[in-house]
Enzyme design. Structure first.
Site, PDB file in Angstrom:
ATOM      1  N   SER A   1      45.060  42.396  30.385  1.00 23.67           N
ATOM      2  CA  SER A   1      46.413  42.387  30.931  1.00 23.67           C
ATOM      3  C   SER A   1      47.282  41.525  30.020  1.00 23.67           C
ATOM      4  CB  SER A   1      46.396  41.853  32.372  1.00 23.67           C
ATOM      5  OG  SER A   1      47.705  41.806  32.902  1.00 23.67           O
TER       6      SER A   1
ATOM      7  N   HIS B   1      47.374  46.706  31.046  1.00 20.55           N
ATOM      8  CA  HIS B   1      48.527  46.800  31.928  1.00 20.55           C
ATOM      9  C   HIS B   1      49.781  46.906  31.066  1.00 20.55           C
ATOM     10  CE1 HIS B   1      46.255  44.420  35.302  1.00 20.55           C
ATOM     11  NE2 HIS B   1      45.743  45.602  35.045  1.00 20.55           N
TER      12      HIS B   1
ATOM     13  N   ASP C   1      42.103  42.397  38.428  1.00 20.99           N
ATOM     14  CA  ASP C   1      41.767  43.769  38.047  1.00 20.99           C
ATOM     15  C   ASP C   1      40.546  43.746  37.123  1.00 20.99           C
ATOM     16  OD1 ASP C   1      41.886  46.498  37.846  1.00 20.99           O
ATOM     17  OD2 ASP C   1      43.646  46.553  36.531  1.00 20.99           O
TER      18      ASP C   1
END
Length: 217
Positions: free
Chosen positions: A21, A48, A142
């Site tokens: 991310s 992301h 995540d």
């Protein structure tokens, strides 16, 4: 989310899912520089991304590796010694040796988009013991549930160590959940993947031996 029937792949080479991310571009570069040219594995990078911006990842990452870096198109066939990158505003799933694109759902207050978990979970189901999951720098959690799925299907899991991670909450979430086999810097992960895979395939039921001897968690 994916209504298509999931079909197990007959591919016998490992597929490495790599999720990041915040701080993702820099850490992807470090990991890719350490991947040998003829590893015999496929690598799928999931980051992301701001849905309103086009991804520049393929062009930027190709500068640091001789391995082909390909932006994923729908139903692209996964091949060894290739690096696949998620396009902007999409989610990907694995199915029967291909990568399928799904439109990214709108973010709501009560529901988070977890593209790494979604991909890792499909990777586990489709590639099973040939699935490898890597969680790198990022905020949030995540990837934790996705790594659990990979372990449940007999795959191998990695997380970036806290000292090298620009944002440590994502890898730390997976480590604290007990779903990570090895904790290493991004530069060390590719060689460890090769070493572990080689030892597992040389000796029957070697996975338990490898983890007992080398587990850094």
């Amino acid at each position: 989310m994916n209504e298509t029937k999931t079909i197990k792949s007959d591919n016998q080479f490992p597929v490495v899912g790599v999720g990041a991310s915040a701080g993702g571009l820099d850490v992807f570069k470090k990991l890719l520089k350490a991947i040998p040219k003829n590893s015999g594995m496929a690598y799928v990078l999931v980051q992301h991304l701001d849905p309103s911006h086009e991804s520049l990842l393929p062009e930027l990452l190709q500068k640091v590796t001789n391995i082909p870096v390909v932006e994923i198109s729908d139903d692209i066939v996964v091949e060894p010694d290739h690096i696949y990158v998620i396009p902007s505003n999409k989610i990907i799933v694995a199915n029967d040796g291909v990568l399928q694109l799904i439109d990214r759902p709108l973010k709501t207050k009560n529901k988070l988009n977890l593209p790494i978990d979604i991909f890792f979970s499909s990777l586990a189901e489709v590639h099973q013991s040939h699935a490898i999951g890597v969680v790198l720098s990022g905020n949030g959690n995540d990837g934790t549930m996705g790594l659990k799925a990979i372990k449940d299907y007999g795959g191998i899991t990695f997380a970036q160590d806290e000292d090298s991670a620009a944002f440590e909450s994502m890898p730390n979430s997976a480590i604290h959940a007990g779903v990570v086999d090895f904790v290493l810097s991004p530069e060390e992960i590719p060689q460890k993947i090769l070493d572990v895979h080689k030892r597992i395939n040389e000796v029957p039921d070697a996975a338990e031996i490898v983890y007992r001897q080398d587990d850094d968690v």
